[in-house]
Design an enzyme around this catalytic site. Structure first.
Site, PDB file in Angstrom:
ATOM      1  N   CYS A 291      46.786  44.395  61.427  1.00  0.00           N
ATOM      2  CA  CYS A 291      47.642  45.466  61.573  1.00  0.00           C
ATOM      3  C   CYS A 291      47.102  46.447  60.534  1.00  0.00           C
ATOM      4  CB  CYS A 291      48.868  44.921  60.993  1.00  0.00           C
ATOM      5  SG  CYS A 291      49.851  43.609  62.271  1.00  0.00           S
TER       6      CYS A 291
HETATM    7  C1  BEZ Z   1      47.207  40.366  61.923  1.00  0.00           C
HETATM    8  O1  BEZ Z   1      47.438  41.693  61.740  1.00  0.00           O
HETATM    9  O2  BEZ Z   1      45.965  40.228  61.498  1.00  0.00           O
HETATM   10  C2  BEZ Z   1      47.949  39.356  62.712  1.00  0.00           C
HETATM   11  C3  BEZ Z   1      49.277  39.592  62.565  1.00  0.00           C
HETATM   12  C4  BEZ Z   1      50.216  38.474  63.347  1.00  0.00           C
HETATM   13  C5  BEZ Z   1      49.517  37.529  63.920  1.00  0.00           C
HETATM   14  C6  BEZ Z   1      48.093  37.409  63.782  1.00  0.00           C
HETATM   15  C7  BEZ Z   1      47.368  38.244  63.224  1.00  0.00           C
END
Ligand code: BEZ
Length: 211
Positions: A45
Site C-alpha cells: 500500500c
Molecule cells: C501490503 O500492502 O503490503 C499488504 C496489505 C495487506 C495484506 C497484504 C499486503
C-alpha cells in the site's frame, strides 16, 4: 448487487486527511479516481500511494481528482503519509478517506468477505464527469496495481468519450486508434482527416485525432 460499469457512482460525505469531503463537490465537473487499499503502514500500500502521488500532476493535467480510502482512522493516515513521502520520495497531496465506519467501503463493495472480513481489497473506480462509473479494477492485497495502466486507461476513456473511436490492445498515447463501426467509410473520411487505414471492413484505423 455490486456496482457495474455505467452505474451512477454513489455520493458520500466523509472525513479525509484534507478535511470533510463530499464526493460530488470534490469532483465538480471533472473526472475522479477512487481507490481502496487494505491497510495503512503496510508495504505494498505504501508503494501504491507513493506511485499515485508521483503521478498526481499527470492526473491533474487530465482534469482528474484522486481519492484514496481505507478503513483506518485519520490519525493513522496522517502518520502513515509521512512514511509514504519519506520512503517513496513523493508528496501525497490527494486526500485519504478515513472510512472507519465503512461507509465508502460498503457503498462501493470494497470489502470481499471471502478475502478479508475487515480490510478493503484493492478496488479502483474511475468516475466520469457525468458521475457514471467508467472503470472498475479489483486486485488482491498481495498484488500492487500498475498506476501507469490507470493513467493509460484514463487517456483512452477521455479520448473515446470525445471521438467515435476505441483503442486497441496495449494502446499508448500517440498510437493509431480504431474507428467506430457505426461510422460509414464516407463519414470516416470527413471525421478523421488524418487518414483512414482499412485492415478489414470492420477494422479501420486512424491517427489519434486529438494530437
Ligand atoms: C501490503 O500492502 O503490503 C499488504 C496489505 C495487506 C495484506 C497484504 C499486503
Amino acid at each position: 448487487m455490486s456496482l457495474q460499469l455505467g452505474d451512477t457512482a454513489p455520493d458520500f460525505t466523509v472525513e479525509t486527511t484534507a478535511g470533510k469531503i463530499n464526493l460530488y463537490d470534490y469532483l465538480g465537473d471533472g473526472w475522479g479516481i477512487l481507490f481502496s487499499h487494505p491497510a495503512d503502514f503496510t508495504p505494498v500500500c505504501t508503494t501504491e500511494l507513493g506511485k499515485t502521488a508521483l503521478l498526481q500532476k499527470e492526473f491533474a493535467k487530465r482534469n482528474t481528482k484522486v481519492l484514496a480510502v481505507s478503513v483506518d482512522p485519520l490519525d493513522k493516515h496522517i502518520g502513515w503519509t509521512k512514511d509514504i513521502n519519506e520512503t517513496q520520495n513523493c508528496n501525497v497531496e490527494f486526500p485519504i478517506i478515513a472510512d472507519e465506519n465503512k461507509t465508502v467501503a460498503n457503498l462501493y463493495g470494497m470489502i470481499h468477505p471471502n478475502a478479508s472480513t475487515t480490510a478493503t481489497v484493492r478496488s479502483l473506480f474511475i468516475i466520469g464527469p457525468d458521475k457514471k462509473i467508467k472503470l472498475i479494477i479489483l486486485y488482491p492485497a498481495s498484488t500492487g496495481r500498475n498506476f501507469n495502466e490507470v493513467l493509460r486507461v484514463l487517456e483512452s476513456l477521455q479520448l473515446t468519450s470525445d471521438y467515435s473511436v476505441s483503442t486497441p490492445a496495449d494502446w499508448q498515447v500517440g498510437e493509431d486508434v480504431i474507428i467506430s463501426n457505426a461510422i460509414s467509410n464516407e463519414d470516416a473520411k470527413t471525421k478523421f482527416p488524418k487518414g483512414v487505414r482499412e485492415v478489414k471492413s470492420y477494422m479501420r484505423y486512424t491517427p489519434q485525432p486529438n494530437l
